[in-house]
Write an enzyme that holds these catalytic residues in place. Sequence first.
Site, PDB file in Angstrom:
ATOM      1  N   CYS A   8       0.853  -1.188   0.000  1.00 25.59           N
ATOM      2  CA  CYS A   8       0.000   0.000   0.000  1.00 25.59           C
ATOM      3  C   CYS A   8       0.886   1.234   0.000  1.00 25.59           C
ATOM      4  CB  CYS A   8      -0.945   0.088   1.191  1.00 25.59           C
ATOM      5  SG  CYS A   8      -2.055  -1.303   1.350  1.00 25.59           S
TER       6      CYS A   8
ATOM      7  N   ARG B 247       3.575  -0.041  -4.987  1.00 25.76           N
ATOM      8  CA  ARG B 247       3.388  -0.647  -3.666  1.00 25.76           C
ATOM      9  C   ARG B 247       2.072  -1.413  -3.553  1.00 25.76           C
ATOM     10  NH1 ARG B 247       6.828   1.785   0.240  1.00 25.76           N
ATOM     11  NH2 ARG B 247       5.434   1.059   1.857  1.00 25.76           N
TER      12      ARG B 247
ATOM     13  N   TRP C 263      -2.930  -2.719  -1.592  1.00 23.52           N
ATOM     14  CA  TRP C 263      -2.647  -4.146  -1.821  1.00 23.52           C
ATOM     15  C   TRP C 263      -3.445  -4.874  -0.747  1.00 23.52           C
ATOM     16  CZ3 TRP C 263      -0.549  -8.341   0.802  1.00 23.52           C
ATOM     17  CH2 TRP C 263      -0.191  -9.435   0.018  1.00 23.52           C
TER      18      TRP C 263
ATOM     19  N   ASN D 204      -1.579   2.088   6.006  1.00 29.01           N
ATOM     20  CA  ASN D 204      -0.684   1.056   5.466  1.00 29.01           C
ATOM     21  C   ASN D 204      -0.229   0.202   6.645  1.00 29.01           C
ATOM     22  OD1 ASN D 204       2.796   1.188   4.428  1.00 29.01           O
ATOM     23  ND2 ASN D 204       1.348  -0.457   4.186  1.00 29.01           N
ATOM     24  N   GLY D 205      -0.437  -1.119   6.546  1.00 29.05           N
ATOM     25  CA  GLY D 205      -0.037  -2.001   7.646  1.00 29.05           C
ATOM     26  C   GLY D 205      -1.157  -2.969   7.969  1.00 29.05           C
TER      27      GLY D 205
ATOM     28  N   GLU E 216      16.638 -17.215  -9.934  1.00 29.37           N
ATOM     29  CA  GLU E 216      16.188 -15.850 -10.199  1.00 29.37           C
ATOM     30  C   GLU E 216      15.492 -15.770 -11.562  1.00 29.37           C
ATOM     31  OE1 GLU E 216      15.554 -13.234  -8.809  1.00 29.37           O
ATOM     32  OE2 GLU E 216      15.729 -11.589 -10.242  1.00 29.37           O
TER      33      GLU E 216
ATOM     34  N   LYS F   5      11.597 -14.601 -12.134  1.00 26.59           N
ATOM     35  CA  LYS F   5      11.188 -13.532 -13.055  1.00 26.59           C
ATOM     36  C   LYS F   5      10.055 -14.019 -13.949  1.00 26.59           C
ATOM     37  CE  LYS F   5      12.470 -10.743 -11.537  1.00 26.59           C
ATOM     38  NZ  LYS F   5      13.331 -10.704 -10.378  1.00 26.59           N
TER      39      LYS F   5
ATOM     40  N   GLU G  25       6.695 -14.473 -11.933  1.00 27.50           N
ATOM     41  CA  GLU G  25       5.982 -13.267 -11.517  1.00 27.50           C
ATOM     42  C   GLU G  25       5.528 -12.415 -12.691  1.00 27.50           C
ATOM     43  OE1 GLU G  25      10.010 -10.958  -9.876  1.00 27.50           O
ATOM     44  OE2 GLU G  25       8.142 -10.737  -8.804  1.00 27.50           O
TER      45      GLU G  25
ATOM     46  N   HIS H   4      18.396 -36.501  -9.600  1.00 26.03           N
ATOM     47  CA  HIS H   4      17.812 -36.974  -8.338  1.00 26.03           C
ATOM     48  C   HIS H   4      16.294 -36.776  -8.309  1.00 26.03           C
ATOM     49  CE1 HIS H   4      21.782 -37.671  -6.668  1.00 26.03           C
ATOM     50  NE2 HIS H   4      22.138 -36.487  -7.146  1.00 26.03           N
TER      51      HIS H   4
ATOM     52  N   LYS I 131       5.343  -4.119  -4.701  1.00 24.41           N
ATOM     53  CA  LYS I 131       6.794  -3.949  -4.689  1.00 24.41           C
ATOM     54  C   LYS I 131       7.383  -4.121  -3.288  1.00 24.41           C
ATOM     55  CE  LYS I 131      10.687  -2.720  -6.670  1.00 24.41           C
ATOM     56  NZ  LYS I 131      11.332  -3.774  -7.481  1.00 24.41           N
TER      57      LYS I 131
END
Length: 683
Positions: free
Chosen positions: A2, A30, A78, A104-105, A553, A557, A560, A576, A678
């Site tokens: 947020c 955010r 968010w 926010n929180g 990584e 990418k 997402e 394995h 983010k």
Amino acid sequence: MCGIVGHVGAKDSDRSLQVVLDGLSRLEYRGYDSAGVAVGATGGLNVVKSVGKLANLKAELEKLGELPGRCAIGHTRWATHGIPSVENAHPHTSLDGALALVHNGIIENATALRQELTRDGFEFVSDTDTEVVVHLLARTLVEELRRPMPEDEGVTGVAGDPSLGGGAEDAAGVAQDLDRNLDHDQAATSDAKNNSLLTPGIPADSLPTAAALTRAMRRIMSELHGTFTLLAVHEDAPGVVVAARRSSPLVIGLGEGENFLGSDALAFAQYTRRAIEVGQDELAVVTPTHVTVLDIHGNRTEPKTLEVDFSADRATKDGWPTFMEKEINEQPRAIADTLANRLDAEGFLTLDELRIPAEVLRTVDKMVIIACGTAAYAGQVARYAIEHWCRIPVEVELAHEFRYRDPVVTEKTLVVAISQSGETMDTIMAIRHAREQGAKVVAVVNTPGSTISRESDAVLLTHAGPEIAVASTKAFTAQITATYILGLYLAQVRGNKFIDEIQDYLDKLAEIPAKVEDVISRGEGVRQAARMLADTASVIFLGRHVGFPVAMEGALKLKELAYIHAEGFAAGELKHGPIALIEDGQPVIIVVPTPRRPELHRKVVSNIQEVRARGARTLVIAEDGDEAVNECADVVFRVPPAPTLYAPLLAVVPLQIFACELATAKGLDVDQPRNLAKSVTVE
Ligand code: M6R
């Protein structure tokens, strides 16, 4: 998660809405499930909210026409409590509509408070924890407004219930608190004094409500459990924003005759470079000319000032179609800027920001790197280099797992917390745990003034500039660079390497930005391959040694950005189990080490042959001149030669371009992928 923004301007400026919308655009990374604003003008508050991205809110506002106001707060969400909907979007308002609040929180005792407020007759229209806060604040504000004002002060009241933290002393205290302003605009001081004896900056007609709102905010902070940044505006106090924070970020930008509030300084970087940080459990009263910061007991605190060093234009697309493409292309600069100015006149590596004495660093017997997501993969790359250079055992731990396994951490442990945002709650909690055990914590962060940088013993900044795309790219390569500098510094301080050896490592690192530039210039081949694979259902990534975290990584990418199932495996692990996944046509991307490490190289080439023999389509990242891969690769992406430990800085770039292009080919929003934000500021 947020983003929150606030603005208070001069009476006739009427630009608060525009400033807040500009700020929300910069903070949309955010969260982007829904957005809303409350604009305060003489005569009332206007609250407008909308589901989806900020563009929807802007369209809604356009339909409404002009919304003049001298203060405004805004929010981009968010979702944590309740689906993305207009009802759940912020700002939330009191039942009478006079008070609006953004948050926010997470309020952890929201359920209990909701039950209590419901018993008190409050009706809820949303599923959010934030609506609990606005009703709690409104209820407390009514109590505070009922306190009669002492005649001599013209502001505050008689004795109240001391158990509520009020009373004559408290009330007078608040008036004095408001009087002890941080005077950043000298010209305004005399005007303000004319306005009010006690509260320069607050217009006389707003004073009773502003003072009561401040007291109410301070009282409810003690009732709330969890994390919050709160901004509140009231229709009877236009021109004042009252803010509070606990474990969520809040920065206040100091303008000329106007002030700004934001989750981070990007929200107002285009307007001012002067800012102050609001500390843990502090509240702020913000008017056009003054900012007063108080602790939870009502005592004025001396806020830390900071110079916002992000230029606002680095937070725009600057002609690129997306932030992601811009940020991939900014990597040479991000690495070079992170490397810059690290040597003293004698050629010794110096880290000015590292406030941990050399004698303490010499006693370190273990390092633990804590981070999440991409930052954790940067940490995994760093482990290979730091163990090699410093001969210190290095563990890499996902921050959210760290404290739950009761890790062995002592005063001799050096913890390195890596974070782009500096606000990742999982990492913050892990830092707190490590420090409680006596460990020293070095933060590798990209955001100066962030919570992680403040809560650590020392900070090593990555100079990647603002990273706006949700998927991390330039922060990753800057984090690897910064941790390498840290590793070389430790090797120097502890005597593991001679100065000429360190100089040699640094010289070769300084060649990397030009090589990354070269890799980027070869991007078209990668893009073509990505477009051809737009319909694929899954991609497997393989790597060995430092190529293993790069493979993970690359998979992250793709997950997402393109919503494709992707998995990164250690190439040696294939036989394995994961090799069972290979069937005809399965795309496998392999990060091949330099042929100058033949023992590694040979094994990875064998792994490529093994998957190819089972029908895999192989896309290989290999050094220029590595001809051995030709016979087992369907496609080769070439990168220039580099020392083994630096190869991840090059090999990751085609993987970033690949994911970005594939997502674009699927018509997806690469800057704001679904369900993500983010900064992950909740645990
Ligand atoms: O801000 P941080 O570096 O602490 O964030 C950590 C992760 O949330 C972040 O790297 C995330 O995995 C990115 N979306 C990856 O692209």
